[in-house]
Scaffold this active site. Structure first.
Site, PDB file in Angstrom:
ATOM      1  N   TYR B  93       0.548  -7.326 -22.619  1.00 34.74           N
ATOM      2  CA  TYR B  93       1.801  -6.578 -22.592  1.00 34.74           C
ATOM      3  C   TYR B  93       1.892  -5.754 -23.870  1.00 34.74           C
ATOM      4  O   TYR B  93       1.560  -6.240 -24.943  1.00 34.74           O
ATOM      5  CB  TYR B  93       2.965  -7.571 -22.514  1.00 34.74           C
ATOM      6  CG  TYR B  93       4.152  -7.060 -21.752  1.00 34.74           C
ATOM      7  CD1 TYR B  93       4.079  -6.853 -20.385  1.00 34.74           C
ATOM      8  CD2 TYR B  93       5.349  -6.794 -22.387  1.00 34.74           C
ATOM      9  CE1 TYR B  93       5.167  -6.396 -19.678  1.00 34.74           C
ATOM     10  CE2 TYR B  93       6.456  -6.334 -21.680  1.00 34.74           C
ATOM     11  CZ  TYR B  93       6.358  -6.137 -20.327  1.00 34.74           C
ATOM     12  OH  TYR B  93       7.442  -5.676 -19.617  1.00 34.74           O
ATOM     13  N   SER B 193       8.872  -9.331  -3.299  1.00 33.19           N
ATOM     14  CA  SER B 193       9.103  -9.655  -4.717  1.00 33.19           C
ATOM     15  C   SER B 193      10.600  -9.683  -4.987  1.00 33.19           C
ATOM     16  O   SER B 193      11.396  -9.207  -4.178  1.00 33.19           O
ATOM     17  CB  SER B 193       8.441  -8.594  -5.598  1.00 33.19           C
ATOM     18  OG  SER B 193       9.152  -7.371  -5.488  1.00 33.19           O
ATOM     19  N   ASP B 216      -0.361  -8.631   4.644  1.00 38.21           N
ATOM     20  CA  ASP B 216      -0.700  -9.450   5.807  1.00 38.21           C
ATOM     21  C   ASP B 216      -1.091 -10.823   5.275  1.00 38.21           C
ATOM     22  O   ASP B 216      -2.047 -10.944   4.501  1.00 38.21           O
ATOM     23  CB  ASP B 216      -1.896  -8.839   6.548  1.00 38.21           C
ATOM     24  CG  ASP B 216      -1.537  -7.528   7.197  1.00 38.21           C
ATOM     25  OD1 ASP B 216      -1.080  -7.559   8.349  1.00 38.21           O
ATOM     26  OD2 ASP B 216      -1.671  -6.471   6.527  1.00 38.21           O
ATOM     27  N   TYR B 284       6.111   0.406 -10.822  1.00 36.80           N
ATOM     28  CA  TYR B 284       6.692  -0.543 -11.793  1.00 36.80           C
ATOM     29  C   TYR B 284       5.888  -1.828 -11.886  1.00 36.80           C
ATOM     30  O   TYR B 284       6.264  -2.747 -12.617  1.00 36.80           O
ATOM     31  CB  TYR B 284       8.158  -0.815 -11.463  1.00 36.80           C
ATOM     32  CG  TYR B 284       8.402  -1.633 -10.208  1.00 36.80           C
ATOM     33  CD1 TYR B 284       8.408  -1.029  -8.953  1.00 36.80           C
ATOM     34  CD2 TYR B 284       8.606  -3.006 -10.270  1.00 36.80           C
ATOM     35  CE1 TYR B 284       8.625  -1.764  -7.804  1.00 36.80           C
ATOM     36  CE2 TYR B 284       8.831  -3.759  -9.122  1.00 36.80           C
ATOM     37  CZ  TYR B 284       8.839  -3.136  -7.895  1.00 36.80           C
ATOM     38  OH  TYR B 284       9.046  -3.875  -6.759  1.00 36.80           O
ATOM     39  N   GLY B 286       1.652  -3.696 -10.798  1.00 36.70           N
ATOM     40  CA  GLY B 286       0.311  -3.488 -10.247  1.00 36.70           C
ATOM     41  C   GLY B 286      -0.311  -4.799  -9.805  1.00 36.70           C
ATOM     42  O   GLY B 286      -1.376  -5.172 -10.280  1.00 36.70           O
ATOM     43  N   MET B 287       0.365  -5.467  -8.887  1.00 35.45           N
ATOM     44  CA  MET B 287      -0.043  -6.819  -8.509  1.00 35.45           C
ATOM     45  C   MET B 287      -1.486  -6.910  -8.010  1.00 35.45           C
ATOM     46  O   MET B 287      -2.140  -7.929  -8.192  1.00 35.45           O
ATOM     47  CB  MET B 287       0.915  -7.374  -7.456  1.00 35.45           C
ATOM     48  CG  MET B 287       2.308  -7.634  -8.038  1.00 35.45           C
ATOM     49  SD  MET B 287       3.338  -8.714  -7.022  1.00 35.45           S
ATOM     50  CE  MET B 287       3.662  -7.682  -5.596  1.00 35.45           C
ATOM     51  N   LYS B 367      10.200 -17.143  -6.833  1.00 34.79           N
ATOM     52  CA  LYS B 367      10.399 -17.030  -8.289  1.00 34.79           C
ATOM     53  C   LYS B 367      10.710 -18.406  -8.888  1.00 34.79           C
ATOM     54  O   LYS B 367      11.569 -19.132  -8.392  1.00 34.79           O
ATOM     55  CB  LYS B 367      11.565 -16.071  -8.533  1.00 34.79           C
ATOM     56  CG  LYS B 367      12.142 -16.026  -9.922  1.00 34.79           C
ATOM     57  CD  LYS B 367      11.299 -15.233 -10.881  1.00 34.79           C
ATOM     58  CE  LYS B 367      11.195 -13.790 -10.466  1.00 34.79           C
ATOM     59  NZ  LYS B 367      10.077 -13.085 -11.097  1.00 34.79           N
TER      60      LYS B 367
END
Lengths: 372, 372
Positions: B93, B193, B216, B284, B286-287, B367
């Site tokens: 980060y 999410s 999927d 926002y 980039g999984m 979460k």
């Protein structure tokens, strides 16, 4: 010469269809107005269907065309072969004329005959198409007077013929995306392109440093020299930028807030690497035919924006006056020797040689301009 | 309990270093103020160096900390494990606390002790960190009063603990990029999410149709149902969009002017496919860990813009008041039952189980919110 005749090209197909279309047209003209003003027959590059430009284009002679009261008949002097002309013929351009069509999109000529209601033009006036429109690859073009813009006869015809599609793009891209001040910098790839050369010079005129990226190829040292002479602050080949921190090469030049990309692929990534936090990359071409690839962190943490530029959008009808002011400005720079770019003039008789050069079949070549 | 003690974790390294740091600190406190207010010792998740969160984090007990005259000592009630918390520990980060550091970035607690000059808070007040800051994964947090924001005790603690990083991102993204009106639409990937769920609901509250793309996977039918219940106009799995004209699926919903991407790779391309001419995609997250790939023509002819969103930029100091107004708005929606999202509360004693779930080691999980 009243009948269409094929000048070049193995197939008779195009001219037959063309002749039929023109014949019908002439019939209706005949019925409507016995004393209609007519253009001379015109030699034209036409294509009947979309495809590879070197196989679908033919040079033919078109029948005389009616000159309506508000039309100008212009004897063309020069018209370039731009990449977008090629895309239009290929059928990959979003806006394309209905086939059969005459190629070409911008050019310069001399007024030859004026329609009966025309007051602002006279035979002998030097004019360019503004806004540009399809059909400039022919010896005589008939179009309504409002699309013609009178220019000085002192302007070299190769510049008059090419002043819109590339130089105007360069000017608009410098003006429309980021507010640039003297001392700022920009970065671009494809810097040897006509737009690239214009960006270098227009930037320098504003005190803006240009960082230029060119391909590694034989002659890249000469290309560097040429760009430096035009005012480039820095010129790098792509392989020189194969390092993590390209900004260490900037040597006192501030990080650019805007970059221009006409290549795509890895070359676009190099433009992104140079951009400062919050910078914008403007894509106006994709010569490598590869997409632009961007990391997630470039968007989130570096706050980069990616945009596109298409002159077509700018040339929209409500901007006509503004466009002509900008064109006059660009032509004044040409006359003052402050804007130049590499071109090669080729006689219309050798159109297909010029086309092959424009298609890259003969290696790297300057912009091809047809002289009629 | 005055000495640091390892609660979990095989290595003694972290606590030794930590103990030394706190010991030095205590010495100086002792010299400066004999009667200093001190917090209780705090149980905390710390990491001494960056790396895989499940191997570098340890739960330790920290020594009591001085409560200065303008500080609040807050007994934490709950704090989530957000993807950005994981990235901070990994060291990927851009903004990360100096190590050794306590994990966590947002959370809710109850005022336990107030500094001598504090007038606006009293023990028992329910507070959240606003703007959020590092160090919420511990039982007692001591920070200056200005970073605490008083909220209603009626707010469920799991929502109070999580109201900034995800819901506020959703709200800002809907507001900051494109002017949206009732009847418009948006498109997003990663719709399950927390941000995705919030976008669905905040959009619906504004009369905006949301087009949602999910992976999927087993359970995708249930995920669709859940999103539809939250107000999603359309939900598609990625494989359903494996067709040229995805817009044919829109069934009366207008083409979206804005799209939100937290996945990257092919999933980002699906967002782009839905966008209307001139639309904007906001990245926002980039999984997929894959870059965003964009064709040249998307930029030039479709005039798409690509931007990024980072809440951190929004939380900048001059926006503090505005942020708190937005947080209060979001919390009011929670209290009215108009904003909800899936969460799982886990006891602090099971922190490493929650962490494994947040790291995706146990499949798709809601979460994770730590309850202290």
């Amino acid at each position: 010469m009243a009948a269409a005749a094929i000048v070049r090209g193995p197939s008779q197909q195009v001219s037959r269809i063309w002749r039929f279309a023109k014949f019908s047209n002439r019939q209706s003209v005949g019925i409507r107005a016995y004393s209609a003003l007519m253009s001379p027959p015109s030699k034209a590059v036409v294509y009947e269907h979309h495809g590879a430009p070197d196989s679908v284009t033919r040079v033919i002679e078109r029948l005389p065309e009616e000159i309506k009261e508000n039309d100008l008949c212009v004897k063309m002097l020069a018209s370039p072969i731009n990449p977008s002309d090629i895309n239009r013929i290929e059928g990959v351009y979003p806006i394309r004329p209905q086939v059969p069509a005459v190629g070409g999109y911008e050019g310069v000529g001399e007024v030859y005959i004026v329609g009966s209601a025309v007051r602002d033009f006279a035979p002998g006036d030097r004019v360019i198409l503004s806004p540009p429109s399809s059909g400039t690859w022919q010896t005589f073009v008939v179009k309504e007077q409002s699309v013609w813009h009178k220019i000085s006869k002192d302007t070299p015809i190769e510049y008059a013929a090419t002043i819109i599609v590339n130089p105007l793009s360069a000017l608009r891209m410098l003006e429309d995306f980021v507010s640039l001040n003297s001392g700022d910098s920009i970065v671009q790839n494809g810097a040897t392109s006509t737009v690239g050369q214009c960006i270098v010079q227009l930037a320098q005129l504003r005190g803006i440093h240009s960082i230029n990226i060119i391909r590694d190829r034989p002659g890249s040292d000469e290309a560097k020299e040429t760009l430096k002479k035009l005012g480039a602050a820095e010129v790098f080949t792509e392989s020189q930028l194969n390092l993590k921190n390209v900004k260490s090469l900037l040597d006192g030049i501030p990080e650019p807030a805007v970059g221009f990309n006409c290549v795509g692929g890895d070359s676009a990534s190099l433009v992104l690497k140079f951009l400062r936090h919050g910078g914008t990359m403007v894509t106006y071409g994709g010569m490598s035919k590869k997409p632009v690839s961007v990391s997630t962190s470039s968007f989130i943490f570096k706050d980069l924006s990616l945009r596109g530029f298409w002159l077509q959008k700018w040339l929209g009808s409500d901007k006509a006056t503004e466009c002509r002011r900008m064109i006059d400005y660009l032509l004044s720079l040409v006359l003052e020797g402050k804007l130049k770019y590499e071109m090669e003039m080729t006689s219309f008789d050798d159109f297909h040689i010029a086309l092959d050069k424009a298609l890259g079949k003969l290696g790297s070549q300057p912009k091809q301009v047809i002289r009629f």
